[in-house]
Scaffold this motif. Sequence first.
Motif, short mmCIF file in Angstrom:
data_model
loop_
_atom_site.label_atom_id
_atom_site.label_comp_id
_atom_site.label_asym_id
_atom_site.label_seq_id
_atom_site.Cartn_x
_atom_site.Cartn_y
_atom_site.Cartn_z
N CYS A 164 -10.76 10.10 31.26
CA CYS A 164 -9.63 11.01 31.05
C CYS A 164 -9.59 11.56 29.63
O CYS A 164 -10.00 10.90 28.68
CB CYS A 164 -8.31 10.27 31.28
N GLY A 165 -9.08 12.77 29.54
CA GLY A 165 -8.82 13.36 28.23
C GLY A 165 -7.55 12.75 27.65
O GLY A 165 -6.76 12.14 28.36
N ARG A 166 -7.38 12.96 26.33
CA ARG A 166 -6.22 12.36 25.65
C ARG A 166 -4.88 12.85 26.19
O ARG A 166 -3.91 12.15 26.20
CB ARG A 166 -6.29 12.69 24.16
N GLY A 167 -4.88 14.11 26.66
CA GLY A 167 -3.63 14.69 27.16
C GLY A 167 -3.09 13.89 28.32
O GLY A 167 -1.89 13.60 28.39
N PHE A 168 -3.99 13.50 29.23
CA PHE A 168 -3.56 12.73 30.40
C PHE A 168 -3.14 11.33 29.99
O PHE A 168 -2.11 10.82 30.41
CB PHE A 168 -4.70 12.67 31.42
N MET A 169 -3.97 10.71 29.13
CA MET A 169 -3.70 9.33 28.71
C MET A 169 -2.35 9.23 28.00
O MET A 169 -1.56 8.34 28.27
CB MET A 169 -4.81 8.83 27.76
N GLU A 170 -2.11 10.19 27.11
CA GLU A 170 -0.88 10.12 26.30
C GLU A 170 0.35 10.46 27.14
O GLU A 170 1.39 9.83 26.98
CB GLU A 170 -1.00 11.05 25.09
N SER A 171 0.21 11.45 28.03
CA SER A 171 1.41 11.84 28.79
C SER A 171 1.76 10.79 29.84
O SER A 171 2.90 10.74 30.30
CB SER A 171 1.20 13.21 29.45
N HIS A 172 0.80 9.92 30.20
CA HIS A 172 1.10 8.87 31.19
C HIS A 172 1.12 7.48 30.56
O HIS A 172 1.23 6.49 31.27
CB HIS A 172 0.05 8.89 32.31
N PHE A 173 0.98 7.42 29.23
CA PHE A 173 0.99 6.14 28.50
C PHE A 173 -0.02 5.16 29.10
O PHE A 173 0.30 4.01 29.43
CB PHE A 173 2.40 5.53 28.50
N LEU A 174 -1.25 5.63 29.29
CA LEU A 174 -2.29 4.80 29.91
C LEU A 174 -3.28 4.29 28.86
O LEU A 174 -3.37 4.85 27.75
CB LEU A 174 -3.05 5.63 30.94
N ARG A 175 -4.03 3.25 29.24
CA ARG A 175 -5.11 2.75 28.39
C ARG A 175 -6.36 2.58 29.23
O ARG A 175 -6.27 2.48 30.46
CB ARG A 175 -4.72 1.39 27.79
N THR A 176 -7.51 2.48 28.58
CA THR A 176 -8.77 2.28 29.31
C THR A 176 -8.67 0.98 30.11
O THR A 176 -8.19 -0.03 29.59
CB THR A 176 -9.94 2.21 28.31
N GLY A 177 -9.12 1.03 31.37
CA GLY A 177 -9.07 -0.15 32.23
C GLY A 177 -7.89 -0.12 33.19
O GLY A 177 -7.86 -0.87 34.17
N ASP A 178 -6.90 0.75 32.91
CA ASP A 178 -5.73 0.83 33.79
C ASP A 178 -6.12 1.50 35.11
O ASP A 178 -7.00 2.36 35.14
CB ASP A 178 -4.62 1.67 33.13
N PRO A 179 -5.44 1.14 36.20
CA PRO A 179 -5.66 1.88 37.45
C PRO A 179 -4.88 3.20 37.42
O PRO A 179 -3.86 3.30 36.75
CB PRO A 179 -5.10 0.93 38.52
N LEU A 180 -5.38 4.17 38.14
CA LEU A 180 -4.74 5.48 38.14
C LEU A 180 -4.83 6.08 39.55
O LEU A 180 -5.92 6.14 40.12
CB LEU A 180 -5.45 6.40 37.13
N SER A 181 -3.69 6.46 40.09
CA SER A 181 -3.69 7.03 41.44
C SER A 181 -3.48 8.53 41.36
O SER A 181 -2.55 8.99 40.69
CB SER A 181 -2.58 6.42 42.28
#
Lengths: 382, 110
Positions: free
Chosen positions: A131-148
């Motif tokens: 993922c790009g930073r925009g997606f990670m930051e807007s969803h408060f995600l980190r590497t290794g997290d699941p994403l649906s």
Amino acid sequence: MSAKYGHILDYALRGLYRRRARNLSLILIYAAVTGFFASVILFSDALRREARETLQFAPALTVQKLAGGRLVPQTTGFGDSLSAIRGVRAVQPRIWGYYYDSPTGSVFTLMAAPGGTSDPAFHPDSGQIVCGRGFMESHFLRTGDPLSLVLPQGGLRTFVISGQFEPVTNLLSYDLLLLHPAEARVMLGLAEYEVTDFALDIPNPAETDAIGLKISRRFPGYRLISRDQVLLTYEALFSRRGGLVIFGGLLSLLAFIVLAWDRASGLSREERRELGILKGVGWGSGDVLLLKFFEALTIAVLSSLLGLLAALIHVFYLGGTLLKSLLSGWSVLYPDYPLNYNPDSGSLLLILTISVLPYLVATLIPAWQGAVTDPAEIMQAG
Amino acid sequence: MFSTMSNNPIRPLHYFFSSLTILSLVIPALLSDASRQGNQAEVNRFKQTLARELQITDLVLTTESRHLRHISQPELMAVFQDVPGFHDHFPGSAFFNVYPVGSPDSAHVR
């Protein structure tokens, strides 16, 4: 002789110091106008350079199929017809499209990792996503997290975030979602044999136009985009004739005109009186003109340098926030990207010329009118 | 006439030259600092690898609309592309005012 200039400069600075409240506010407004103009120039220069340095690796020729004026998927088999054309070294199918993310209301660019990538970081396996930073930051995600993600036909598909793009590449990757080709097809609603478009690798750039012509004659209904065209588009976008410079620069040029007009429309009563007295006590017209010139030069140079300083801080340390919002418009996801800076003396000279020269000229016209008037007349009028 | 003026203890000339000196030192310092930030050569290499590997054609300057996100890949009828009648009136569009650059085949075909 030079001592005389020193004394006139000294006198000019004392005059400015005496009216310091008025002059300080003038310097601040002048610096703000210069700062905005300089920001537009530095920002567009930096983006133009970024585009030139990164997009030189764009596909030599992109072949897209149009139906009714819209982009439609192509079959993978068409790639074989393209690779048979002499001068084409490789044909790379590209699978890409957009993904509307309902929780944030933003649209992301969804891409499949191209087959030929050598770097495993750009090659997520099945069930993985980069993922790009925009997606990670807007969803408060980190590497290794699941994403649906929501499938086009309904239902969810869950991925594991195997990596994220570095913030330094935000200008290229901020809104990207990178998937395995098979899964990207599912997410974009493409069949197994379908791709979005083809990227052609043409080793000899001189042949691009001839190959483009050959393709458009043999396969009408296809749209071709060359690397040169991509580069020229960005060059045009951030050139002095581009929208950003035209509109952004226009605002500040108008403000410069107002500032200069204020000076050119004549001297204040107090200034005229001062000129009259100076001439009365023996100053020549040349000395009076020099005095006004030094006053204007001091204000112009200080304001321009302050403005340039503000622009440098705004563009390269604060990320050009004001100008980025002009480009973002109604975006829900605001791209945030750092900009590289390479000093361009031409642009710095342009900024200083536009901010200093008109003001000097505008000040000297009424000063000259005042200087050649008879002192008695000025003092009687005052 | 001029000699009496320098007796005044306040010397704006000093203020002026001091501020000029400070500004002319700070600006080049900022310029060189900005150009060194984060080792530009390495950052550029990184970006170029990404652009080459993913065959990227456009910069992420805005996510406002499709034709601005991928400005080099417009659809011919772009103004109608989002929903029917949804014209190209995005505020960002004004700043993406590009004059046409032609296509690789247009010069020959016309």
